[in-house]
Design an enzyme around this catalytic site. Structure first.
Site, PDB file in Angstrom:
ATOM      1  N   LYS A   1      -2.513   6.521   1.412  1.00 15.01           N
ATOM      2  CA  LYS A   1      -2.387   7.008   2.783  1.00 15.01           C
ATOM      3  C   LYS A   1      -1.517   8.266   2.804  1.00 15.01           C
ATOM      4  CE  LYS A   1      -2.376   4.603   7.203  1.00 15.01           C
ATOM      5  NZ  LYS A   1      -3.636   5.114   7.721  1.00 15.01           N
TER       6      LYS A   1
ATOM      7  N   GLU B   1     -16.343   6.085   4.241  1.00 17.08           N
ATOM      8  CA  GLU B   1     -15.525   5.638   5.380  1.00 17.08           C
ATOM      9  C   GLU B   1     -16.092   6.161   6.693  1.00 17.08           C
ATOM     10  OE1 GLU B   1     -11.693   4.496   5.175  1.00 17.08           O
ATOM     11  OE2 GLU B   1     -11.157   5.642   3.402  1.00 17.08           O
TER      12      GLU B   1
ATOM     13  N   ARG C   1       0.844  -1.206   0.000  1.00 24.09           N
ATOM     14  CA  ARG C   1       0.000   0.000   0.000  1.00 24.09           C
ATOM     15  C   ARG C   1       0.876   1.250   0.000  1.00 24.09           C
ATOM     16  NH1 ARG C   1      -4.543   0.208   4.506  1.00 24.09           N
ATOM     17  NH2 ARG C   1      -2.809   0.771   5.835  1.00 24.09           N
TER      18      ARG C   1
END
Ligand SMILES: Cc1ncc(COP(=O)(O)O)c(C=O)c1O
Length: 341
Positions: free
Chosen positions: A185, A221, A83
């Site tokens: 992220k 989210e 990720r």
């Protein structure tokens, strides 16, 4: 007296504690150096660093767990490494290779092993890898130098009193735009979430629920966690969207729901107007493991799922299996667990 003796493992929260070592690697002239452990918990960077001005920064979060026999293990660190590579690609930063990422996590945990909380306390060692653009820069362009660093901190269990549900409120703010940076992220995603999160807290909620920015109809989210719901006919449903951060906990729960609990698992749109289709709901992530969602406040009404005081039966089962795998009490699927020798 050493500082580790002062730690009350059962009372840890999510506060910064200086552990013994950090890992650091420098990127210069087109390549990463060999990396090493440092004792200092300060880094010195140029005032013109892109990370400071343009948010050229990404990070990861994972944990080290102490098993019953005393050994320490990591949960799917290769997924965090992959990720982070996706985050680097999106932010025009140099990738840190998967094997080096995993090796660096192991090294820094091993060097701080006295800070890994004992089995049975529910506490863990949180691992925070990050990459920042550094070096003198002013024009809006990618940096030519970077720092990859990992620090670790012992943290307490999310639930001091077991698995208790919390309530969320739907926010009008957007977390991520279609084709933006929501699926990686990037530090900037979190700076923009501070205000909606504070507003939710001020209103008495644990956090806010974000809808998709384009249509404002679909659940994206819940705070810094992914959403899942359980339907009456026992299907595990979780939103599908390119602007959600793909949670490693979520992909693990999808596997557990299917392979351990024999549930139907579907990734699809979850419309906020149809949240009554869920009889249980939860927020999942590394920090929270699973946070059962008691209710969601939307359009002047609190929509309660299973109960505001107790986790639903499937949520409990998912939690027990995941928690058991992470602490080594339940057999893990192949390649999920990386033991530290
Ligand atoms: C925005 C957001 N969504 C979801 C998650 C959960 O992801 P993971 O399960 O990989 O910790 C996190 C935490 O990393 C997050 O910051």
């Amino acid at each position: 007296m050493s500082k580790r003796i002062d730690i009350d493992w059962g009372k840890l929260k999510y506060d910064y504690i200086k552990t013994d070592y950090r890992y650091i690697a420098y990127y210069k002239d087109g390549k990463w150096d060999d990396g090493h452990l440092i004792e200092d918990d300060k880094i010195s960077i140029n005032v013109g660093s892109t990370s400071l001005h343009y948010g050229q920064e990404c990070f990861e979060g994972l944990k080290a767990y102490r098993a019953k026999d005393g050994h320490i293990q990591l949960f799917r660190p290769d997924e965090n490494a992959k990720r982070m590579i996706r985050s680097c690609k999106r932010l025009l930063m140099p990738e840190f290779p998967v094997d080096r990422f995993v090796d660096a996590c192991k090294k820094v945990v091993k060097a701080n092993e006295d800070f890994v909380p004992p089995y049975g306390t529910g506490s863990t060692l949180y691992i925070r890898p990050f990459i920042i653009g550094v070096g003198g820069n002013l024009g809006l362009k990618a940096a030519s130098e970077y720092i990859f660093c990992i620090f670790v901190i012992p943290v307490g269990p999310y639930f001091a009193h077991g698995l208790s549900p919390v309530n969320f409120i739907v926010t009008d703010y957007d977390r991520a735009a279609p084709n933006g940076t929501g699926s990686v992220k990037a530090g900037g995603n979190y700076a923009s979430g501070l205000l909606p999160n504070k507003e939710a807290h001020d209103k008495g909620y644990s956090g806010c629920l974000y809808l998709d920015a384009q249509t404002k109809t679909k659940i994206e989210e819940v705070g810094a966690a992914n959403f899942f719901g359980i339907t009456k006919n026992k299907a595990f449903i979780t939103p599908k969207s390119d602007s959600i951060l793909p949670s490693i906990t979520k992909i693990s729960l999808m596997h557990i729901a299917k392979e351990y609990l024999n549930l139907k698992v579907i990734e699809r749109d979850c419309y906020i107007d149809k949240i009554d289709e869920f009889v249980e709901a939860g927020a999942c992530g590394t920090a929270a493991v699973i946070t059962p969602i008691g209710g969601i406040f939307y359009k002047n009404k609190l929509h309660v799922f299973h109960s505001e005081s107790e986790a639903g039966p499937i949520t409990k089962k998912l939690y027990d299996i995941l928690y058991g795998i992470q602490f080594g009490d339940v057999e893990a699927p192949k390649n999920w667990i990386y033991k530290i020798d």
